[in-house]
Enzyme design. Structure first.
Site, mmCIF file in Angstrom:
data_model
loop_
_atom_site.group_PDB
_atom_site.id
_atom_site.type_symbol
_atom_site.label_atom_id
_atom_site.label_comp_id
_atom_site.label_asym_id
_atom_site.label_seq_id
_atom_site.Cartn_x
_atom_site.Cartn_y
_atom_site.Cartn_z
ATOM 1 N N ARG A 116 8.151 -4.777 -10.599
ATOM 2 C CA ARG A 116 9.407 -4.306 -10.047
ATOM 3 C C ARG A 116 9.198 -2.897 -9.496
ATOM 4 O O ARG A 116 8.614 -2.036 -10.165
ATOM 5 C CB ARG A 116 10.513 -4.289 -11.121
ATOM 6 C CG ARG A 116 11.043 -5.677 -11.478
ATOM 7 C CD ARG A 116 11.855 -6.238 -10.318
ATOM 8 N NE ARG A 116 12.377 -7.572 -10.595
ATOM 9 C CZ ARG A 116 11.746 -8.694 -10.262
ATOM 10 N NH1 ARG A 116 10.576 -8.636 -9.672
ATOM 11 N NH2 ARG A 116 12.287 -9.858 -10.507
ATOM 12 N N ASP A 163 3.433 -4.509 -4.059
ATOM 13 C CA ASP A 163 4.127 -5.693 -3.526
ATOM 14 C C ASP A 163 5.637 -5.559 -3.667
ATOM 15 O O ASP A 163 6.381 -6.336 -3.096
ATOM 16 C CB ASP A 163 3.643 -6.946 -4.262
ATOM 17 C CG ASP A 163 4.203 -8.230 -3.683
ATOM 18 O OD1 ASP A 163 4.149 -8.377 -2.444
ATOM 19 O OD2 ASP A 163 4.717 -9.062 -4.454
ATOM 20 N N GLU A 220 14.293 -2.838 -1.148
ATOM 21 C CA GLU A 220 13.580 -3.858 -0.381
ATOM 22 C C GLU A 220 14.493 -4.427 0.703
ATOM 23 O O GLU A 220 15.574 -4.940 0.380
ATOM 24 C CB GLU A 220 13.079 -4.969 -1.319
ATOM 25 C CG GLU A 220 12.032 -4.459 -2.303
ATOM 26 C CD GLU A 220 11.460 -5.565 -3.184
ATOM 27 O OE1 GLU A 220 11.955 -6.714 -3.125
ATOM 28 O OE2 GLU A 220 10.506 -5.275 -3.929
ATOM 29 N N HIS A 266 6.785 -8.244 -1.034
ATOM 30 C CA HIS A 266 7.214 -9.020 -2.205
ATOM 31 C C HIS A 266 6.725 -10.469 -2.095
ATOM 32 O O HIS A 266 7.499 -11.430 -2.121
ATOM 33 C CB HIS A 266 8.737 -8.988 -2.354
ATOM 34 C CG HIS A 266 9.185 -9.188 -3.774
ATOM 35 N ND1 HIS A 266 10.273 -8.537 -4.316
ATOM 36 C CD2 HIS A 266 8.695 -9.963 -4.777
ATOM 37 C CE1 HIS A 266 10.441 -8.904 -5.578
ATOM 38 N NE2 HIS A 266 9.487 -9.770 -5.878
ATOM 39 N N GLY A 312 4.545 -11.906 -4.290
ATOM 40 C CA GLY A 312 3.941 -12.362 -5.537
ATOM 41 C C GLY A 312 4.092 -13.848 -5.803
ATOM 42 O O GLY A 312 3.152 -14.513 -6.234
#
Length: 625
Positions: free
Chosen positions: A311, A335, A340, A359, A361
């Site tokens: 996070r 990431d 965001e 992001h 992942g």
């Protein structure tokens, strides 16, 4: 890819608990508990449907329901299906599963106001990380919203406190994207160590800068994994394969699991001060917010490299820029970010020693489908009334414990409901202190009673309040109403094969409308056991009885003499009230006795008056169970 994990129903294997000496199953067992004998006929009158236990415990009341205690139920073929709002893109396999059960509304990119407008007509909501499920959303749900599903691991975008207060179950999908997230973490680790992203950009810009992009080797380097859960442990496993020395910090991680992977669990300070690489895998909580700041960066080994696929908020991004500029942190591979997408021109994203991905992942085809299936199964299971193993705001009881305790949850609720109706003054006047006693052949530490406590709480509060109580909000509601529930575990000489021999509910410092329910200690006391899969009342005050807790119950204290049963039975028969069970308990022969009568219908005022007029009946009470 990790195999999708479906929520486990607590009814996935037969259980035939009995506190009697006999071990043979009774023909009164519900069909799915009976032996496979088609000629076996039920010899007792019972309408107790065992699979209703958890649905009753989980469901919330519809906002248009005019009766505060009327439970809504899962829609059948002849009724309206539940509505499931999907506010962010979900894999086709998950959507297909949802559509077999309910009406699916895929409405993406909703504003907060639009979400609140829609949610009042929805039974379930499925989100990813982009939708904020705030208190306002739960308020707008008006009690209809039963479950929120987070398609992924983190639930920091869901107001768990508000969800709990409104009795809404929150489930996530913690396993399907585990491998994908771990693989992405390793990809960033390797790409950062060898400057892959920067070198690629350089070549595409027409340059050939071999000397500028000299990397570092991973073999023999120390990787600190901070957060040793599912993803963290998978990263550690893969890093060991790359020849790295792996240490980890996680206050909740079991030492045995770390040792099995060849990982040493160390303190937070030891981890960040000795590591060459640090990989972050903790959730975003008030304790972890901006955990990595100027102070923590200053204690790290100079030239450390940081990977974050957890996070963004766990890192103070301005502090990281300063650490990069000072050379404390040599490189970072990120990431996730606090905001965001990050704002245009963000200093951290544009830093030459930072690799940034949007992001990704969980962004593999396999993981996306796995997450979609996992969250769809969890949401559908919750709507059916199954307590999902991925629930994050209900009593966290292991699936095998849920299975074992299943026959006892309805007993716990019935005893609570019965005890509070015995309190004098109506509406549970003055009920502040309740004690639940569990008698078991097992050691006290080998008995998880959180689920049962929630059900006792439900049974006590609902008959005296307009509140609707379920497993999610039981403890919160009890606290709000000033109700203190304590528990006691007593070891008795009973078979440890079954978790509980009996459950006793005591209410102290109140009067009773049925004096015989008061024990020698001055407490209202009722006790029950599970026999052949059904809840039974076994004692009221100092009197022993044996009656199935189904339908409604009439308790009479009378002079112990012949003909009493027949007189009361005749009165009920005349009023067309069917008797399902009957039991008589007494302390001394020909003195006093308690007659417990199970009835299918609620007796009218005429029937109750006639029972009260029977000679030698000293007191009686009707209980709606």
């Amino acid at each position: 890819m990790a195999a999708p994990c479906s929520p486990k129903s607590i009814f996935n294997r037969p259980i035939i608990p009995s506190s009697s000496a006999s071990s043979s199953p009774s023909p009164s067992l519900p069909s799915f508990l009976r032996p496979p004998n088609p000629s076996l006929l039920s010899l007792r009158l019972t309408r107790f449907h065992f699979p209703d236990i958890i649905p009753t415990a989980l469901k919330t009341v519809q906002s248009h329901d005019t009766h505060p205690h009327k439970l809504d139920h899962v829609a059948s073929d002849s009724e309206t299906k539940p509505t499931i709002l999907v506010s962010e893109k979900l894999g086709d396999a998950g959507l297909s599963l949802l559509r077999t059960f309910g009406n699916v509304d895929c409405s993406y990119d909703l504003s907060p106001d639009q979400l609140c407008d829609k949610i009042s007509s929805c039974d379930a909501l499925i989100v990813r990380s982009g939708t904020k499920v705030t208190r306002q959303v739960f308020e707008a749900g008006k009690g209809r919203l039963k479950v929120v599903g987070r398609a992924g691991v983190g639930i920091d975008n869901v107001d768990l406190q508000a969800a709990t207060e409104f009795g809404c179950l929150v489930v996530n999908a913690p396993t399907a994207n585990t491998v994908a997230a771990a693989e992405h973490g390793i990809a960033l680790l390797v790409a950062m160590a060898r400057n892959v992203a920067q070198a690629d950009a350089s070549v595409k810009a027409g340059k050939w800068q071999r000397n500028k992009y000299v990397g570092v080797s991973l073999v023999g380097k120390t990787l600190a994994v901070l957060g040793f859960g599912k993803v963290g442990s998978e990263v550690a496993r893969r890093a060991k394969g790359l020849g790295m020395q792996v240490i980890a910090h996680d206050p909740y991680a079991p030492v045995d699991r770390a040792r099995a992977l060849g990982v040493d669990l160390v303190s937070f300070d030891a981890a960040i001060s000795t590591a060459d690489f640090i990989s972050l895998h903790m959730p975003l909580t008030p304790d972890t917010s901006k955990m990595f700041n100027d102070d923590t960066f200053s204690t790290m080994k100079k030239g450390v490299r940081i990977i974050n696929v957890a996070r963004g908020g766990v890192i103070d991004e301005d502090a990281l820029v300063r650490a990069l500029d000072a050379g404390i942190v040599a490189q970072a591979a990120l990431d996730v970010f606090t905001n965001e997408p990050p704002p245009e021109g963000d200093k951290l994203v544009r830093h030459e020693n930072v690799i940034a991905t949007p992001h990704l992942g969980a962004s593999t085809k396999e993981a996306q489908e796995g997450v979609a299936i996992e969250i769809a199964e969890a949401v559908v299971g919750a709507l059916k009334g199954e307590l999902s193993a991925t629930a994050v705001n209900a009593p966290m009881v292991a699936p095998d414990v849920l299975t074992e305790l299943a026959p006892y949850v309805v007993l716990a609720e019935k005893l609570g409901r019965m005890a509070v109706q015995l309190v004098a003054g109506g509406q549970g006047s003055g009920v502040k202190s309740v004690k639940v006693v569990y008698r078991s052949g097992r050691a006290p530490d080998d008995l998880d009673t959180r689920l049962l406590r929630a059900m006792v709480t439900k049974g006590i509060i609902e008959p005296i309040s307009a509140s609707f109580v379920n497993l999610v909000n039981a403890d919160f509601t009890a606290k709000q109403k000033g109700l203190r529930i304590t528990e006691e575990r007593v070891t008795v000489d009973s078979s440890p094969e079954f978790p509980i021999h009996s459950i006793q509910v005591k209410i102290s410092n109140v009067g009773s409308k049925f004096a015989s329910a008061v024990s020698e200690n001055g407490e209202i006391s009722v006790e029950g056991r599970v026999k052949y899969g059904e809840p039974h009342l076994t004692s009221v005050g100092s009197f022993e009885v044996d009656v199935s807790l189904e339908g409604n119950l009439i308790l009479c204290r009378q002079v112990d003499q012949p003909g009493m049963i027949g007189q009361v039975g005749n009165i009920l028969g005349e009023r067309n009230i069917n008797v399902s069970f009957m039991s008589v308990g007494r302390t001394v022969r020909r003195k006093q006795a308690i007659m417990a009568i199970g009835v299918d219908e609620e007796p009218d005022k005429v029937a109750l008056r006639k029972i009260g007029d029977v000679a030698n009946i000293e007191e009686f009470v009707f209980l709606n169970l």
